[in-house]
Motif scaffolding. Structure first.
Motif, PDB file in Angstrom:
ATOM      1  N   SER A  41       0.823  -1.213   0.000  1.00  0.00           N
ATOM      2  CA  SER A  41       0.000   0.000   0.000  1.00  0.00           C
ATOM      3  C   SER A  41       0.853   1.256   0.000  1.00  0.00           C
ATOM      4  O   SER A  41       0.615   2.186  -0.777  1.00  0.00           O
ATOM      5  CB  SER A  41      -0.917   0.016   1.227  1.00  0.00           C
ATOM      6  N   ILE A  42       1.862   1.296   0.879  1.00  0.00           N
ATOM      7  CA  ILE A  42       2.737   2.475   0.947  1.00  0.00           C
ATOM      8  C   ILE A  42       3.448   2.683  -0.391  1.00  0.00           C
ATOM      9  O   ILE A  42       3.539   3.805  -0.889  1.00  0.00           O
ATOM     10  CB  ILE A  42       3.749   2.334   2.089  1.00  0.00           C
ATOM     11  N   CYS A  43       3.950   1.613  -0.959  1.00  0.00           N
ATOM     12  CA  CYS A  43       4.683   1.733  -2.231  1.00  0.00           C
ATOM     13  C   CYS A  43       3.778   2.170  -3.370  1.00  0.00           C
ATOM     14  O   CYS A  43       4.146   3.045  -4.162  1.00  0.00           O
ATOM     15  CB  CYS A  43       5.370   0.419  -2.570  1.00  0.00           C
ATOM     16  N   LEU A  44       2.607   1.597  -3.476  1.00  0.00           N
ATOM     17  CA  LEU A  44       1.710   1.965  -4.566  1.00  0.00           C
ATOM     18  C   LEU A  44       1.174   3.383  -4.406  1.00  0.00           C
ATOM     19  O   LEU A  44       1.003   4.101  -5.390  1.00  0.00           O
ATOM     20  CB  LEU A  44       0.563   0.962  -4.678  1.00  0.00           C
ATOM     21  N   LEU A  45       0.925   3.803  -3.162  1.00  0.00           N
ATOM     22  CA  LEU A  45       0.481   5.179  -2.936  1.00  0.00           C
ATOM     23  C   LEU A  45       1.558   6.189  -3.299  1.00  0.00           C
ATOM     24  O   LEU A  45       1.257   7.328  -3.646  1.00  0.00           O
ATOM     25  CB  LEU A  45       0.061   5.368  -1.475  1.00  0.00           C
ATOM     26  N   ASN A  46       2.815   5.775  -3.211  1.00  0.00           N
ATOM     27  CA  ASN A  46       3.932   6.667  -3.549  1.00  0.00           C
ATOM     28  C   ASN A  46       4.490   6.393  -4.935  1.00  0.00           C
ATOM     29  O   ASN A  46       5.591   6.839  -5.262  1.00  0.00           O
ATOM     30  CB  ASN A  46       5.020   6.546  -2.492  1.00  0.00           C
ATOM     31  N   ASN A  47       3.748   5.646  -5.742  1.00  0.00           N
ATOM     32  CA  ASN A  47       4.095   5.366  -7.131  1.00  0.00           C
ATOM     33  C   ASN A  47       5.435   4.629  -7.272  1.00  0.00           C
ATOM     34  O   ASN A  47       6.202   4.886  -8.190  1.00  0.00           O
ATOM     35  CB  ASN A  47       4.089   6.661  -7.946  1.00  0.00           C
ATOM     36  N   ILE A  48       5.706   3.710  -6.347  1.00  0.00           N
ATOM     37  CA  ILE A  48       6.894   2.854  -6.425  1.00  0.00           C
ATOM     38  C   ILE A  48       6.405   1.503  -6.968  1.00  0.00           C
ATOM     39  O   ILE A  48       6.187   0.552  -6.225  1.00  0.00           O
ATOM     40  CB  ILE A  48       7.570   2.708  -5.049  1.00  0.00           C
ATOM     41  N   LEU A  49       6.212   1.429  -8.259  1.00  0.00           N
ATOM     42  CA  LEU A  49       5.571   0.274  -8.885  1.00  0.00           C
ATOM     43  C   LEU A  49       6.436  -0.991  -8.949  1.00  0.00           C
ATOM     44  O   LEU A  49       5.878  -2.089  -8.977  1.00  0.00           O
ATOM     45  CB  LEU A  49       5.065   0.651 -10.274  1.00  0.00           C
ATOM     46  N   PRO A  50       7.753  -0.903  -8.962  1.00  0.00           N
ATOM     47  CA  PRO A  50       8.545  -2.145  -8.994  1.00  0.00           C
ATOM     48  C   PRO A  50       8.349  -3.038  -7.760  1.00  0.00           C
ATOM     49  O   PRO A  50       8.794  -4.173  -7.755  1.00  0.00           O
ATOM     50  CB  PRO A  50       9.995  -1.650  -9.076  1.00  0.00           C
ATOM     51  N   ILE A  51       7.631  -2.547  -6.764  1.00  0.00           N
ATOM     52  CA  ILE A  51       7.377  -3.367  -5.581  1.00  0.00           C
ATOM     53  C   ILE A  51       6.599  -4.625  -5.947  1.00  0.00           C
ATOM     54  O   ILE A  51       6.757  -5.669  -5.313  1.00  0.00           O
ATOM     55  CB  ILE A  51       6.642  -2.546  -4.494  1.00  0.00           C
ATOM     56  N   LEU A  52       5.785  -4.560  -6.977  1.00  0.00           N
ATOM     57  CA  LEU A  52       5.021  -5.736  -7.392  1.00  0.00           C
ATOM     58  C   LEU A  52       5.946  -6.841  -7.890  1.00  0.00           C
ATOM     59  O   LEU A  52       5.725  -8.024  -7.594  1.00  0.00           O
ATOM     60  CB  LEU A  52       3.999  -5.348  -8.462  1.00  0.00           C
ATOM     61  N   THR A  53       6.998  -6.464  -8.609  1.00  0.00           N
ATOM     62  CA  THR A  53       7.987  -7.445  -9.063  1.00  0.00           C
ATOM     63  C   THR A  53       8.755  -8.029  -7.889  1.00  0.00           C
ATOM     64  O   THR A  53       8.997  -9.239  -7.832  1.00  0.00           O
ATOM     65  CB  THR A  53       8.971  -6.773 -10.049  1.00  0.00           C
ATOM     66  N   VAL A  54       9.113  -7.173  -6.945  1.00  0.00           N
ATOM     67  CA  VAL A  54       9.838  -7.632  -5.759  1.00  0.00           C
ATOM     68  C   VAL A  54       8.996  -8.643  -4.979  1.00  0.00           C
ATOM     69  O   VAL A  54       9.496  -9.693  -4.566  1.00  0.00           O
ATOM     70  CB  VAL A  54      10.224  -6.430  -4.864  1.00  0.00           C
ATOM     71  N   PHE A  55       7.728  -8.363  -4.792  1.00  0.00           N
ATOM     72  CA  PHE A  55       6.868  -9.286  -4.058  1.00  0.00           C
ATOM     73  C   PHE A  55       6.659 -10.593  -4.803  1.00  0.00           C
ATOM     74  O   PHE A  55       6.586 -11.651  -4.199  1.00  0.00           O
ATOM     75  CB  PHE A  55       5.521  -8.639  -3.723  1.00  0.00           C
ATOM     76  N   GLY A  56       6.552 -10.514  -6.121  1.00  0.00           N
ATOM     77  CA  GLY A  56       6.443 -11.742  -6.908  1.00  0.00           C
ATOM     78  C   GLY A  56       7.665 -12.618  -6.713  1.00  0.00           C
ATOM     79  O   GLY A  56       7.557 -13.837  -6.507  1.00  0.00           O
ATOM     80  N   ALA A  57       8.856 -12.012  -6.752  1.00  0.00           N
ATOM     81  CA  ALA A  57      10.095 -12.774  -6.554  1.00  0.00           C
ATOM     82  C   ALA A  57      10.181 -13.348  -5.144  1.00  0.00           C
ATOM     83  O   ALA A  57      10.595 -14.504  -4.953  1.00  0.00           O
ATOM     84  CB  ALA A  57      11.296 -11.881  -6.833  1.00  0.00           C
ATOM     85  N   LEU A  58       9.795 -12.577  -4.148  1.00  0.00           N
ATOM     86  CA  LEU A  58       9.826 -13.083  -2.769  1.00  0.00           C
ATOM     87  C   LEU A  58       8.867 -14.255  -2.570  1.00  0.00           C
ATOM     88  O   LEU A  58       9.199 -15.237  -1.907  1.00  0.00           O
ATOM     89  CB  LEU A  58       9.472 -11.964  -1.787  1.00  0.00           C
ATOM     90  N   LYS A  59       7.682 -14.135  -3.120  1.00  0.00           N
ATOM     91  CA  LYS A  59       6.695 -15.215  -2.990  1.00  0.00           C
ATOM     92  C   LYS A  59       7.188 -16.498  -3.665  1.00  0.00           C
ATOM     93  O   LYS A  59       7.070 -17.578  -3.111  1.00  0.00           O
ATOM     94  CB  LYS A  59       5.346 -14.797  -3.585  1.00  0.00           C
ATOM     95  N   ILE A  60       7.747 -16.353  -4.852  1.00  0.00           N
ATOM     96  CA  ILE A  60       8.279 -17.532  -5.547  1.00  0.00           C
ATOM     97  C   ILE A  60       9.447 -18.115  -4.769  1.00  0.00           C
ATOM     98  O   ILE A  60       9.570 -19.330  -4.614  1.00  0.00           O
ATOM     99  CB  ILE A  60       8.695 -17.166  -6.990  1.00  0.00           C
TER     100      ILE A  60
END
Length: 102
Positions: A41-60
């Protein structure tokens, strides 16, 4: 980290863990979910979009390791999430102090 280990561990006798002494107990899965959603939420509200890639990698990364070591997976994920949260906090502080040039 010792506090987290004591808080979430269940291999100690009844009445000795922090969980047994607390009125409100937050299970590990709930803690991870809240931490993940807070950071996203914090990242998306601040337009830090690469967080989605980071979370995908962490989950995998946590899903690919052996199922025998679930505790290590939890600590790996929580440690990485805390690291991401600290990094995003630094980014937000520095962008307030030194605003980007337009």
């Amino acid at each position: 980290m010792n506090y987290l280990k004591k808080y979430f561990s269940s291999d100690e006798p009844q009445g000795t863990t922090i969980r047994d002494k607390k009125i409100f107990y937050l299970p590990m899965a709930t803690f991870k979910g809240i931490l993940e959603r807070f950071i996203i939420s914090i990242c998306l509200l601040n337009n830090i979009l690469p967080i989605l890639t980071v979370f995908g990698a962490l989950k995998i990364g946590t899903r690919l390791s052996s199922k025998d070591n679930i505790i290590a997976n939890d600590y790996f994920l929580i440690g990485n999430l805390c690291s991401i949260l600290i990094s995003v906090t630094y980014y937000l502080i520095f962008s307030l102090i030194y605003p980007p040039h337009s």
